[in-house]
Motif scaffolding. Sequence first.
Motif, short mmCIF file in Angstrom:
data_model
loop_
_atom_site.label_atom_id
_atom_site.label_comp_id
_atom_site.label_asym_id
_atom_site.label_seq_id
_atom_site.Cartn_x
_atom_site.Cartn_y
_atom_site.Cartn_z
N LEU A 111 -4.13 -2.11 5.60
CA LEU A 111 -4.78 -1.17 4.70
C LEU A 111 -3.80 -0.18 4.09
O LEU A 111 -3.97 0.25 2.95
N ILE A 112 -2.78 0.18 4.83
CA ILE A 112 -1.72 1.03 4.27
C ILE A 112 -0.99 0.25 3.18
O ILE A 112 -0.74 0.78 2.09
N GLY A 113 -0.69 -1.01 3.44
CA GLY A 113 -0.04 -1.86 2.45
C GLY A 113 -0.87 -2.05 1.19
O GLY A 113 -0.34 -2.19 0.09
N ALA A 114 -2.20 -2.04 1.36
CA ALA A 114 -3.11 -2.19 0.21
C ALA A 114 -3.40 -0.85 -0.46
O ALA A 114 -4.23 -0.78 -1.37
N GLN A 115 -2.75 0.21 -0.03
CA GLN A 115 -2.90 1.57 -0.56
C GLN A 115 -4.34 2.08 -0.45
O GLN A 115 -4.85 2.75 -1.35
N ARG A 157 -4.70 9.78 15.97
CA ARG A 157 -3.85 9.60 14.79
C ARG A 157 -4.46 10.29 13.57
O ARG A 157 -5.68 10.38 13.44
N ALA A 158 -3.60 10.75 12.68
CA ALA A 158 -4.03 11.38 11.42
C ALA A 158 -3.96 10.32 10.32
O ALA A 158 -3.02 10.27 9.54
N ILE A 159 -4.96 9.47 10.29
CA ILE A 159 -5.05 8.42 9.28
C ILE A 159 -6.05 8.91 8.23
O ILE A 159 -7.11 9.43 8.56
N LYS A 160 -5.74 8.72 6.97
CA LYS A 160 -6.61 9.19 5.89
C LYS A 160 -6.91 8.06 4.92
O LYS A 160 -6.01 7.28 4.58
N ASN A 161 -8.16 7.97 4.47
CA ASN A 161 -8.51 7.03 3.41
C ASN A 161 -8.15 7.68 2.09
O ASN A 161 -8.67 8.75 1.75
N ILE A 162 -7.22 7.08 1.34
CA ILE A 162 -6.72 7.66 0.10
C ILE A 162 -7.18 6.89 -1.14
O ILE A 162 -6.85 7.28 -2.27
N TRP A 163 -7.90 5.82 -0.97
CA TRP A 163 -8.24 4.95 -2.11
C TRP A 163 -8.96 5.72 -3.22
O TRP A 163 -8.59 5.62 -4.37
N MET A 164 -9.96 6.50 -2.89
CA MET A 164 -10.71 7.22 -3.93
C MET A 164 -9.93 8.37 -4.52
O MET A 164 -10.20 8.81 -5.62
#
Length: 120
Positions: A84-88, A109-116
Motif C-alpha cells: 500500500l505504501i508502494g501504491a501511494q 505504528r504511525a501509519i496514515k492513509n494518504i490517498w485522499m
Amino acid sequence: MGVGYQMVNWSRRERISFAHLPVNTRREICGNPVSASIVAWYLATRQGDEVQFVPDQGEWPFPHGSLEEALTYTDVTDTVIQELIGAQILRDDGIEWADTDEPDSVHIRAIKNIWMDGEP
C-alpha cells in the motif's frame, strides 16, 4: 474490551494480525482508514482465496483447520502495508507510541492513509 479479530487466508496459509496498529475489534478494523485499506487491498489482490475474519474467541469459520493452526501461518500485515505504501495509499511515519520498557515489541505504528489527501 470486545472480541479481537484477525484475517485468515486458509488458501495461502497467511494471516493479517493487524499487529502494531491501533485496531483489534471489527468496529475498529472497519472504522480505521489504514486497516480498512489493508483489508480491501488484501481481498482485491487475492481473489478466489478462502479468507475469513477469525475471532480470538468463539467459533472457527472454516470447515477445516483451527485457530491454533492459523497462528502458525505467515503474518503478512507488514507486507500488505508495504504494498500500500508502494501504491501511494499509505505512508509510514514511524512509531506513534512505544512502551518504555519494551519499545521493540510493544508499540503502535504511525501509519496514515494518504490517498485522499493526494500526498506522495
